[in-house]
Enzyme design. Structure first.
Site, PDB file in Angstrom:
ATOM      1  N   ARG A 122       3.688   6.701   0.888  1.00  0.00           N
ATOM      2  CA  ARG A 122       2.639   5.818   0.372  1.00  0.00           C
ATOM      3  C   ARG A 122       2.413   4.634   1.309  1.00  0.00           C
ATOM      4  NH1 ARG A 122       4.747   4.207  -4.909  1.00  0.00           N
ATOM      5  NH2 ARG A 122       2.701   3.550  -5.602  1.00  0.00           N
ATOM      6  N   ARG A 150       9.546   5.438 -12.173  1.00  0.00           N
ATOM      7  CA  ARG A 150       8.280   6.062 -11.749  1.00  0.00           C
ATOM      8  C   ARG A 150       8.567   7.200 -10.789  1.00  0.00           C
ATOM      9  NH1 ARG A 150       3.360   2.077 -10.188  1.00  0.00           N
ATOM     10  NH2 ARG A 150       3.078   3.670  -8.596  1.00  0.00           N
ATOM     11  N   ARG A 153      11.766  -1.373  -8.795  1.00  0.00           N
ATOM     12  CA  ARG A 153      10.884  -0.853  -9.852  1.00  0.00           C
ATOM     13  C   ARG A 153      11.282   0.590 -10.203  1.00  0.00           C
ATOM     14  NH1 ARG A 153       4.614  -1.015  -8.618  1.00  0.00           N
ATOM     15  NH2 ARG A 153       5.011   0.948  -7.557  1.00  0.00           N
ATOM     16  N   ARG A 201      -9.570   2.754  -1.256  1.00  0.00           N
ATOM     17  CA  ARG A 201      -8.300   2.965  -0.578  1.00  0.00           C
ATOM     18  C   ARG A 201      -8.504   3.528   0.830  1.00  0.00           C
ATOM     19  NH1 ARG A 201      -4.123   2.579  -4.642  1.00  0.00           N
ATOM     20  NH2 ARG A 201      -2.255   3.670  -4.004  1.00  0.00           N
ATOM     21  N   LYS A 237       0.304  -6.446  -6.427  1.00  0.00           N
ATOM     22  CA  LYS A 237      -1.143  -6.532  -6.686  1.00  0.00           C
ATOM     23  C   LYS A 237      -1.483  -6.181  -8.139  1.00  0.00           C
ATOM     24  CE  LYS A 237      -2.199  -2.037  -4.626  1.00  0.00           C
ATOM     25  NZ  LYS A 237      -2.343  -1.260  -5.855  1.00  0.00           N
TER      26      LYS A 237
END
Ligand code: AMP
Length: 205
Positions: free
Chosen positions: A153, A142, A136, A97, A24
């Site tokens: 998450r 990250r 990623r 969210r 996204k």
């Protein structure tokens, strides 16, 4: 507002919604560029605040590293500041969210008399999300992309974020777009879905 007699397009006041790893962020930026509107990503804003060691960064660092949600009040403060400058449309990525954030946004946009015009849901199977997030993590390092935090998450997404799509769905705002394929193909699908709603990038004069 500038509008001409030929200007029949609907303003682009958009949300992009999808689980972590749905792409996204990438698609949000591409769509925002196509429309010349700001992409407002709460995750990016928080990460920038952490990198800059700002007060906001200090407030949100631990929450983000655990993969939990920042408070609705603080998150909305950050979003509202960006929306104030976004008169010609916007694309929100990562906000709202949960259902209380939907309410905060509804109230704010109702005051401006500028309701949302489209919600893009990027659909990807869970296995694809996890694969992309793991990749990623390897590339970008990250701190919220560890296996345990990723699972947290995704669970929060399913529990708190997925229900917002039901609310927007009842308003007839949601287009679910297949998020598996090449980046260009997915951007094309999103633009087509928006076009069907009369939301189209302005043709160059
Ligand atoms: P994202 O890049 O959208 O996955 O966001 C990264 C992290 O920022 C999330 O896991 C949350 O900790 C925080 N965050 C981003 N957007 C929100 C939001 N709307 N409400 C609360 N926390 C958020």
């Amino acid at each position: 507002m500038t509008s001409s007699p030929h200007d029949t397009t609907t303003a682009a006041r958009l949300l992009i919604v999808g689980p972590q790893g749905s792409g996204k962020g990438t698609q949000g930026e591409r769509i925002a560029d196509a429309f010349g509107i700001p992409a407002i990503s709460t995750g990016d804003l928080f990460r920038a605040a952490i990198a800059a060691d700002s007060d906001l960064g200090a407030q949100v660092k631990a929450v983000i590293e655990a993969g939990d949600l920042v408070s609705d009040e603080l998150t909305f403060e950050v979003v509202r500041e960006r929306l104030e400058d976004a008169g010609g449309g916007f694309l929100l990525d990562g906000f709202p969210r949960n259902l209380s954030q939907v309410e905060l946004l509804d109230d704010y946009l109702a005051e401006r008399d500028e309701p949302l015009t489209g919600v893009i849901e990027l659909g990807v199977p869970r296995a694809v999300s996890i694969e992309r997030l793991t990749e990623r993590a390897r590339q970008q390092g990250r701190t919220d992309d560890t296996e345990e935090v990723i699972a947290n998450r995704l669970a929060i997404y399913e529990r708190e974020t997925a229900p917002i799509l039901e609310v927007y769905g009842r308003r007839g705002l949601v287009d679910t777009v297949d998020g598996v394929g090449s980046i260009d193909a997915i951007t094309g699908r999103i633009l087509e879905a928006l076009q069907r709603r009369g939301i189209a990038p302005r043709a160059a004069a």
